[in-house]
Design a protein around this motif. Sequence first.
Motif, PDB file in Angstrom:
ATOM      1  N   GLY A 120       0.556  -0.823   0.363  1.00 43.35           N
ATOM      2  CA  GLY A 120       0.035   0.274   0.178  1.00 43.35           C
ATOM      3  C   GLY A 120       0.835   1.038  -0.319  1.00 43.35           C
ATOM      4  N   ARG A 135       0.148   4.725  -1.656  1.00 44.23           N
ATOM      5  CA  ARG A 135      -2.091   4.861  -1.938  1.00 44.23           C
ATOM      6  C   ARG A 135      -1.596   6.361  -1.502  1.00 44.23           C
ATOM      7  N   GLY A 136      -1.825   7.374  -2.735  1.00 34.85           N
ATOM      8  CA  GLY A 136      -1.462   9.036  -1.867  1.00 34.85           C
ATOM      9  C   GLY A 136      -0.486   9.455  -1.640  1.00 34.85           C
ATOM     10  N   ARG A 137       0.951   8.962  -2.651  1.00 35.78           N
ATOM     11  CA  ARG A 137       1.728   9.160  -2.644  1.00 35.78           C
ATOM     12  C   ARG A 137       2.039   9.725  -4.302  1.00 35.78           C
ATOM     13  N   ALA A 152       5.500   1.225  -9.691  1.00 35.20           N
ATOM     14  CA  ALA A 152       3.756   0.704  -9.106  1.00 35.20           C
ATOM     15  C   ALA A 152       4.290  -0.870  -9.304  1.00 35.20           C
TER      16      ALA A 152
END
Length: 124
Positions: A68, A71-73, A84
């Motif tokens: 995770g 996420r949000g970065r 990714a």
Amino acid sequence: MSIHDDSSGRSAAVAHAEIGGDSWRSVAHAQRAATPDHSDWYAITGELVDTLRCLAAVASVLAQQAEGYGRGRVLRDDAGADPASRLVEAWSLGVQLRAEIDIAERTANRFWSAIGHIAVEVGP
């Protein structure tokens, strides 16, 4: 020590990991020079089993965090690869690491058990 940064600015997790590594290096050095003592040998092996269990738990946590992490970065890869994809690889390697540590723990536990069956008689 709390889970927050210590006085050096490192997280508590990093500080504890460094202490653990230093401690096991010291164990290896001290035991290498020691005359084998059954109770010490048994106790150290028991601690080795416990440490491997803890390392397996750490590997699981790190794998979950890798899963995770993006996420949000906004992430970049220093070699130009897809971040990714790197995280998927990291997650997969973390899962593999956990499995391999589990194997090592089971082997260490059998080693510890074998030692436990040894009796030491004191001579006259």
